[in-house]
Design a protein around this motif. Structure first.
Motif, PDB file in Angstrom:
ATOM      1  N   ILE A 190     -44.283  56.444   2.405  1.00  0.00           N
ATOM      2  CA  ILE A 190     -42.821  56.349   2.419  1.00  0.00           C
ATOM      3  C   ILE A 190     -42.355  55.289   3.406  1.00  0.00           C
ATOM      4  O   ILE A 190     -41.366  54.581   3.175  1.00  0.00           O
ATOM      5  N   ASN A 191     -43.077  55.132   4.498  1.00  0.00           N
ATOM      6  CA  ASN A 191     -42.712  54.115   5.486  1.00  0.00           C
ATOM      7  C   ASN A 191     -42.946  52.698   4.985  1.00  0.00           C
ATOM      8  O   ASN A 191     -42.364  51.741   5.516  1.00  0.00           O
ATOM      9  N   GLU A 192     -43.766  52.553   3.952  1.00  0.00           N
ATOM     10  CA  GLU A 192     -43.962  51.241   3.330  1.00  0.00           C
ATOM     11  C   GLU A 192     -42.724  50.820   2.538  1.00  0.00           C
ATOM     12  O   GLU A 192     -42.528  49.635   2.252  1.00  0.00           O
ATOM     13  N   TYR A 193     -41.882  51.800   2.163  1.00  0.00           N
ATOM     14  CA  TYR A 193     -40.700  51.515   1.344  1.00  0.00           C
ATOM     15  C   TYR A 193     -39.388  51.780   2.068  1.00  0.00           C
ATOM     16  O   TYR A 193     -38.315  51.598   1.482  1.00  0.00           O
ATOM     17  N   PHE A 194     -39.458  52.219   3.311  1.00  0.00           N
ATOM     18  CA  PHE A 194     -38.243  52.487   4.090  1.00  0.00           C
ATOM     19  C   PHE A 194     -38.176  51.545   5.294  1.00  0.00           C
ATOM     20  O   PHE A 194     -39.192  51.280   5.937  1.00  0.00           O
ATOM     21  N   ASP A 195     -36.977  51.050   5.577  1.00  0.00           N
ATOM     22  CA  ASP A 195     -36.766  50.290   6.811  1.00  0.00           C
ATOM     23  C   ASP A 195     -36.625  51.221   8.002  1.00  0.00           C
ATOM     24  O   ASP A 195     -36.995  50.876   9.123  1.00  0.00           O
ATOM     25  N   ILE A 196     -36.062  52.413   7.758  1.00  0.00           N
ATOM     26  CA  ILE A 196     -35.944  53.422   8.813  1.00  0.00           C
ATOM     27  C   ILE A 196     -37.261  54.187   8.854  1.00  0.00           C
ATOM     28  O   ILE A 196     -37.607  54.884   7.904  1.00  0.00           O
ATOM     29  N   LYS A 197     -38.013  54.039   9.915  1.00  0.00           N
ATOM     30  CA  LYS A 197     -39.330  54.650   9.974  1.00  0.00           C
ATOM     31  C   LYS A 197     -39.239  56.153  10.248  1.00  0.00           C
ATOM     32  O   LYS A 197     -38.437  56.618  11.055  1.00  0.00           O
ATOM     33  N   ILE A 198     -40.100  56.907   9.566  1.00  0.00           N
ATOM     34  CA  ILE A 198     -40.114  58.371   9.643  1.00  0.00           C
ATOM     35  C   ILE A 198     -41.390  58.817  10.343  1.00  0.00           C
ATOM     36  O   ILE A 198     -42.479  58.296  10.077  1.00  0.00           O
ATOM     37  N   CYS A 199     -41.254  59.807  11.222  1.00  0.00           N
ATOM     38  CA  CYS A 199     -42.418  60.363  11.907  1.00  0.00           C
ATOM     39  C   CYS A 199     -42.435  61.884  11.735  1.00  0.00           C
ATOM     40  O   CYS A 199     -41.492  62.466  11.177  1.00  0.00           O
ATOM     41  N   LYS A 200     -43.468  62.523  12.237  1.00  0.00           N
ATOM     42  CA  LYS A 200     -43.612  63.969  12.064  1.00  0.00           C
ATOM     43  C   LYS A 200     -42.450  64.741  12.679  1.00  0.00           C
ATOM     44  O   LYS A 200     -42.071  65.805  12.179  1.00  0.00           O
ATOM     45  N   ASP A 201     -41.894  64.229  13.756  1.00  0.00           N
ATOM     46  CA  ASP A 201     -40.781  64.923  14.421  1.00  0.00           C
ATOM     47  C   ASP A 201     -39.540  65.004  13.547  1.00  0.00           C
ATOM     48  O   ASP A 201     -38.641  65.811  13.801  1.00  0.00           O
ATOM     49  N   ASP A 202     -39.460  64.146  12.527  1.00  0.00           N
ATOM     50  CA  ASP A 202     -38.300  64.148  11.626  1.00  0.00           C
ATOM     51  C   ASP A 202     -38.409  65.223  10.545  1.00  0.00           C
ATOM     52  O   ASP A 202     -37.434  65.492   9.844  1.00  0.00           O
TER      53      ASP A 202
END
Length: 532
Positions: free
Chosen positions: A313-325
């Protein structure tokens, strides 16, 4: 052993998920007597852990064209036909959903547009919306999280979305209206055979009371999803397994990651899979993974699966997502019918099979949520062809609205609007989850003075707990939190925060002792912490 001789039924259905509930409704609406048994809570398995989509299968269409596979093509066509019926018959739970497919090079525009146009054309008169091209600027406004580098635009198309666990409950309530006897927490322990080794009855245990029962039936249906082979082995320990099990996880994030009410389809990741980013109950749902697995009653998302989804998903999002999200994460097991040759689980078409053992046990395996109704119709037709001692009507489920959708929902909404004790958010939530039964919950709220919110930041009221205990088969707090209001699936932390109040309401309604209350509280807390 205290065996209680209950009634004799035309059909006993084992399994209280999408397939079992659909079969119970189809059979009972034709005039057959039906008992449905589920070893845990209804929809506690795969049926509550779907991607929440009603679809024909875009990726199956692509494979059908590339491989010139008519069978896969027909499955897509059938799925699109059933999609329209699904939305028509459960309008409070099922809606159409616009999906944007981002494109990152000009060649893909033609390829994707033609493919999705064909997907729409196959649906014919059952189409639920037109395809459109969205340029880069508009897509960036609609989907601000999407990666902008090299973005050309997107092709949009329509599929359906729904609340899966609520749909199971609606189907079971509908079946109950036709006379079906439904029992959750009722585990089948043994089949009983006649002198010719044909199944004539079964024994099951009520896991709440520890009572044991023996029940007769003309036909016993094994509709247990991922557990199908285990029930078949209970009947015949030498039977060959027919399922290839696959695990799939989903992540829930805050709505800020998907502020639009449109979803996103990533048609092909670097490893050739599909990822959906969808609006779901005010949150953002991301799925899914696809890994071979073995059967377990309580599947859990692994760190590897979570990392897989985050990476892609981070390959297609500019807003990076991590486990804390991540607000919640869950794992489900897909019951795929084994292919003729060894292959990857993502390559298996979600078709279904109906099999009959030498002893007469009828099993239905495979399939998907979208075609639950058609599967149920075919299964009951199969039973009738084998012979049953009464005149049976043709299936009526094509035009049968489910419980909660049989009354005019616009009128129900107007009736709710005049009650100032409910917030706008609560009124909308009641309509979304219960449809016309929202007025029944309102009545309970007045009788029990149960307008109190179960959490200050959530729309759910105490009356819903009471209603679900009285009318929706809820036996445990986790039934309510996970599968009646879907809170565990969208916010693990808030589920834990309102658990005490939910347990206290169950204690009062079900007359629990202090020890029983504490045990249920501890059990629910453990399940929420481990499974979500």
């Amino acid at each position: 052993m205290n065996l209680v001789n209950n009634n004799s039924f035309d059909i006993i259905v084992i399994g209280g998920g999408a397939t079992g509930a659909g079969i119970a409704l189809d059979a009972s609406s034709r005039g057959l007597s039906v008992l449905l048994l589920e070893q845990n809570d209804f929809a506690s398995g795969t049926s509550s852990k779907s991607s929440k989509l009603i679809h024909g299968g875009v990726r199956y269409l692509e494979k059908a064209i590339k491989q010139l596979d008519k069978e896969q093509f027909n499955l897509v066509k059938e799925g699109l036909y059933e999609r329209a019926l699904f939305i028509k018959n459960a309008p409070h739970l099922a809606k159409k959903l616009k999906l944007d497919t981002p494109i990152y090079n000009n060649f893909e525009i033609i390829y994707v547009y033609i493919g999705l146009l064909l997907y729409k054309l196959i649906s014919g008169k059952k189409s639920i919306g037109s395809n459109t091209f969205i340029n880069k600027t508009l897509l960036s406004l609609l989907q601000p999280s999407i990666k902008k580098k090299d973005l050309v635009g997107a092709v949009s198309f329509f599929d359906g979305r729904f609340i899966d666990s609520r749909m199971v409950i609606a189907l079971l309530q509908s079946a109950q209206n036709y006379g079906t006897v439904v029992r959750n927490y009722s585990e089948v322990k043994e089949f009983i055979y006649d002198s010719e080794h044909k199944i004539k009855s079964l024994k099951y245990t009520n896991k709440i009371t520890d009572e044991e029962f023996s029940v007769d039936a003309s036909y016993i249906i094994n509709a247990t999803g991922a557990n199908v082979d285990n029930i078949r082995l209970l009947d015949d320990e030498k039977v060959e397994e027919i399922l290839s099990l696959s695990s799939g996880i989903h992540l829930i994030l805050d709505k800020k990651f998907l502020p639009s009410d449109e979803g996103i389809l990533i048609p092909q990741t670097s490893d050739g899979r599909v990822i959906f980013i969808l609006p779901y109950l005010g949150k953002c749902l991301i799925g899914t993974s696809d890994e071979k697995t073995v059967y377990t009653k309580e599947p859990k998302a692994s760190n590897e699966e979570i990392e897989y989804l985050l990476k892609h998903i981070n390959e297609y999002f500019d807003i990076k997502i991590c486990k804390d999200d991540i607000l919640s994460v869950w794992s489900g097991i897909r019951p795929l019918v084994k292919p003729l040759s060894n292959g990857h689980t993502e390559e298996i078409v979600r078709e279904h099979k109906i099999l009959s053992s030498d002893s007469g046990l009828i099993s239905i395996a495979g399939g998907k949520w979208t075609t639950y109704r058609k599967m149920a119709e075919e299964l009951v037709d199969y039973v009738c062809e084998k012979g049953i001692n009464k005149k049976v009507k043709k299936s009526k489920t094509k035009h049968l609205k489910v419980h909660g959708s049989r009354k005019n929902l616009k009128k129900i909404k107007k009736e709710l609007e005049i009650h100032d004790k409910l917030s706008k958010q609560t009124k909308q939530s009641l309509l979304n989850l219960y449809g016309s039964e929202a007025l029944g919950i309102l009545s309970i709220a007045y009788v029990y003075n149960a307008f109190e919110l179960i959490h200050k930041d959530l729309p759910f009221i105490k009356a819903e707990i009471i209603y679900c205990i009285k009318h929706e088969f809820a036996k445990k707090p986790i039934d309510f939190l996970a599968r009646r209001i879907s809170l565990c699936f969208i916010d693990k932390k808030k589920s834990l925060e309102c658990l005490l109040m939910v347990c206290q309401t169950f204690k009062v309604q079900l007359l629990w002792s202090n020890d029983k209350f504490q045990n249920e509280l501890n059990e629910s807390k453990k399940l929420i912490e481990e499974l979500f």
